[in-house]
Design a protein around this motif. Sequence first.
Motif, PDB file in Angstrom:
ATOM      1  N   LEU A 107      55.925  48.491 -74.343  1.00 21.51           N
ATOM      2  CA  LEU A 107      54.998  47.392 -74.616  1.00 21.51           C
ATOM      3  C   LEU A 107      55.511  46.093 -73.994  1.00 21.51           C
ATOM      4  CD1 LEU A 107      54.123  48.294 -78.300  1.00 21.51           C
ATOM      5  CD2 LEU A 107      52.489  48.192 -76.403  1.00 21.51           C
ATOM      6  N   GLN A 121      41.479  42.190 -73.265  1.00 18.22           N
ATOM      7  CA  GLN A 121      40.192  41.852 -73.885  1.00 18.22           C
ATOM      8  C   GLN A 121      40.418  41.217 -75.245  1.00 18.22           C
ATOM      9  OE1 GLN A 121      37.250  44.881 -73.468  1.00 18.22           O
ATOM     10  NE2 GLN A 121      35.649  43.699 -74.486  1.00 18.22           N
ATOM     11  N   PHE A 123      38.793  39.911 -78.848  1.00 20.29           N
ATOM     12  CA  PHE A 123      37.715  40.079 -79.824  1.00 20.29           C
ATOM     13  C   PHE A 123      37.946  39.038 -80.910  1.00 20.29           C
ATOM     14  CE2 PHE A 123      38.818  44.043 -77.852  1.00 20.29           C
ATOM     15  CZ  PHE A 123      37.601  44.587 -77.467  1.00 20.29           C
ATOM     16  N   GLN A 124      36.892  38.379 -81.326  1.00 22.47           N
ATOM     17  CA  GLN A 124      37.087  37.233 -82.209  1.00 22.47           C
ATOM     18  C   GLN A 124      36.115  37.264 -83.373  1.00 22.47           C
ATOM     19  OE1 GLN A 124      37.030  33.584 -79.970  1.00 22.47           O
ATOM     20  NE2 GLN A 124      36.567  32.319 -81.756  1.00 22.47           N
ATOM     21  N   ILE A 130      41.655  39.739 -82.157  1.00 22.30           N
ATOM     22  CA  ILE A 130      42.324  40.949 -81.695  1.00 22.30           C
ATOM     23  C   ILE A 130      42.456  40.840 -80.173  1.00 22.30           C
ATOM     24  CG2 ILE A 130      42.130  43.469 -81.490  1.00 22.30           C
ATOM     25  CD1 ILE A 130      42.414  42.502 -84.384  1.00 22.30           C
ATOM     26  N   VAL A 132      43.490  43.321 -76.994  1.00 25.41           N
ATOM     27  CA  VAL A 132      43.896  44.638 -76.492  1.00 25.41           C
ATOM     28  C   VAL A 132      44.245  44.461 -75.017  1.00 25.41           C
ATOM     29  CG1 VAL A 132      43.239  47.031 -76.108  1.00 25.41           C
ATOM     30  CG2 VAL A 132      42.379  45.822 -78.126  1.00 25.41           C
ATOM     31  N   THR A 137      48.277  49.938 -73.394  1.00 25.46           N
ATOM     32  CA  THR A 137      47.392  49.787 -74.554  1.00 25.46           C
ATOM     33  C   THR A 137      48.031  48.902 -75.626  1.00 25.46           C
ATOM     34  OG1 THR A 137      46.915  52.126 -74.107  1.00 25.46           O
ATOM     35  CG2 THR A 137      45.634  51.080 -75.812  1.00 25.46           C
ATOM     36  N   PHE A 139      48.465  46.009 -78.295  1.00 21.10           N
ATOM     37  CA  PHE A 139      47.502  45.594 -79.323  1.00 21.10           C
ATOM     38  C   PHE A 139      48.111  44.478 -80.158  1.00 21.10           C
ATOM     39  CE2 PHE A 139      45.709  45.826 -83.583  1.00 21.10           C
ATOM     40  CZ  PHE A 139      44.353  46.027 -83.358  1.00 21.10           C
ATOM     41  N   ARG A 237      34.175  47.514 -67.676  1.00 21.68           N
ATOM     42  CA  ARG A 237      34.778  47.959 -68.933  1.00 21.68           C
ATOM     43  C   ARG A 237      36.240  48.242 -68.678  1.00 21.68           C
ATOM     44  NH1 ARG A 237      32.701  52.850 -66.929  1.00 21.68           N
ATOM     45  NH2 ARG A 237      33.843  54.720 -67.559  1.00 21.68           N
ATOM     46  N   MET A 238      37.064  47.991 -69.682  1.00 21.41           N
ATOM     47  CA  MET A 238      38.498  48.143 -69.508  1.00 21.41           C
ATOM     48  C   MET A 238      38.852  49.622 -69.670  1.00 21.41           C
ATOM     49  SD  MET A 238      41.081  45.316 -71.059  1.00 21.41           S
ATOM     50  CE  MET A 238      41.727  46.213 -72.454  1.00 21.41           C
ATOM     51  N   LEU A 239      39.302  50.238 -68.610  1.00 16.27           N
ATOM     52  CA  LEU A 239      39.683  51.646 -68.658  1.00 16.27           C
ATOM     53  C   LEU A 239      41.101  51.778 -69.204  1.00 16.27           C
ATOM     54  CD1 LEU A 239      38.304  52.612 -65.137  1.00 16.27           C
ATOM     55  CD2 LEU A 239      37.344  53.348 -67.322  1.00 16.27           C
ATOM     56  N   GLU A 240      41.453  53.006 -69.593  1.00 12.34           N
ATOM     57  CA  GLU A 240      42.813  53.265 -70.099  1.00 12.34           C
ATOM     58  C   GLU A 240      43.844  53.132 -68.989  1.00 12.34           C
ATOM     59  OE1 GLU A 240      42.608  57.284 -71.371  1.00 12.34           O
ATOM     60  OE2 GLU A 240      41.814  56.828 -73.361  1.00 12.34           O
ATOM     61  N   LYS A 242      47.165  54.495 -69.615  1.00 16.57           N
ATOM     62  CA  LYS A 242      48.185  55.121 -70.460  1.00 16.57           C
ATOM     63  C   LYS A 242      49.315  55.534 -69.538  1.00 16.57           C
ATOM     64  CE  LYS A 242      47.485  57.383 -74.111  1.00 16.57           C
ATOM     65  NZ  LYS A 242      47.913  56.333 -75.035  1.00 16.57           N
TER      66      LYS A 242
END
Lengths: 267, 334
Positions: A107, A121, A123-124, A130, A132, A137, A139, A237-240, A242
Amino acid sequence: MKIVTVAAALLFTLPVAAGPLTQVPKAADGHPDLSGVWQALNTAHWNLEPHTSAYPVVIELGAQFAVPPGLGVVDGGTIPYLPAARAERDKHFANRLADDPEGKCYLGGVPRSTYMPYPFQIFQNKRDVIIVYQYATGFRRIFVDGKDEAPLNAWMGWSNAHWEGDTFVVEVTGLNGQTWLDRAGNYFSDNAKVVERYTPIGPNHMRYEATIEDPTVFSRPWTIRMPLYRVVDDNYRMLEFKCEPFAEEKIYGHLRKPVPPASGGAK
Amino acid sequence: MSTRTQLIAAGFAAGILALIAAPDADAQTKAKSVPKTAWGDPDIAGVYAEFTTAPLERPAELGDREFYASQAEWQKYAEKRLNEVNEDVETVPGTQADVHYNMGTFKLSENEGTTSVNMRTSIVTQPKNGRIPPLTAAAVARRDAAAAARKGHEFDGPENRSLTERCVVWPSTLPPILPRGYNSNLQIFQSPGYVIIQGEMGDPRMIPTDGRARPKDNLPQWNGTSIGRWEGDTFVVETAGFNRETAWRNSTENLRVTERIKRIDDKSLEYSFTVVDPDTWAEPWSGVYPLTRMDGLLFEYACTEGNYGMANILAGERKAERDAAAHKTAAPAK
């Protein structure tokens, strides 16, 4: 009368016409709406300090993976390391191929996750923000007006935030000191406190500042500043990303079953 | 009976009383208006425990019976199940069970205080027998081929280990979410146009609710790609586009999952799901279980950052190989 009406209409329409460039979207509670996908566009992930272009860490990678130059994002240019800490940073740099946590898919921590070359991204809502991060990934749950402290240290730390006018101020503590700040080995310890400031300056731009305080590593608090850009691509869109499988050879390669020498081959 | 089980049994008794007192509880719940977010969506946010007394599949002897007939019957099955999960179990030295977590020793039973009391005999509700349909012949062939390829190479390198040991994905945190032995918790956040669902050991799923269509590219993702919508007070999520390697329960990349989440009361949500993959199961199958609200927070899982297990597993096997080779070399001298 007709002329007056037209003039009044102009007065009202002109600022609106200028709106798309300067207007900051607002959330239902009146605070700026930070939600959306954002990304930094600079070379801070290579080195926070000013740097010229350089050879790639693995010489065989050639120009394609060489280090691009950058003016740096640190107020005053250089990071105010204590002498022993600067030596430690230089050691990190020398061993960056093996030791940079990014190579192991660990991380990114704060603030590094913000300016890694990956989108994130936001989020509110009134209570939580949040974030991400595409890289590993990552968080973060950011507690708006939160007062609690970290129960124990974590890679992404513990984030309490408040609004100062249009600026979202996040105090990050509980950082575990195992993260780096860039690919050049800049770092802080688990004593660090990071104060981030997110200030929208238009619908698609934010100013990002992070002040880092860590008396065991630095002689004084210091600040990085950079703009953040909204990702405005159609249908984005945010792809993975990993990255665990990508790091397995690096971390566990020496523990693989040895391949027996080929028998009966050409001599 | 452990103290914990007694508490649950007491809770069960209270639940039974409530059921007797309000046989029309379902209609009453419907009549009550569901709390809404500031922007008008039903509020399902919170931290929830997934663990429940119902097993995934129904014991065969219960046939098509969806609910236990009595408290005594519930106790017989549910208590047995709780003990299986939580109590110290004698294990055989040298087996995988012996080196895996002992729930009692690690106090995981105390940590996982939230277990919902569930009258259901199984989470699976469809097919009627409460059991996952058998794998199709094609799926059996895929599974056996993968197992055969792995045989004798289980410890060769990290790629030969399971996705969970590799910290790639924890299958039970994927859609459909299923309770698991530990860290069986999730959190839900909401913001205008999005619902985020994150299992304690899983990735955050950022589910758009703005009416956008499923992306046509169908790029494979470990967690699939989820699109959500509100149907009244129920949050409906459609997920497809799984990575072939995800292979949840031997499924293919054509796996499609529909999840439905709705608020039952201030303490719980109902989570139901339907799974479709004709290449793996001849018929779709469905399940339902409650999610129980918890007061606590979820902490950062950071799997790969602390994955000493993988290094130890591989290093242990390499040592065993070296020891065996040394033994073979030494043997003729005996």
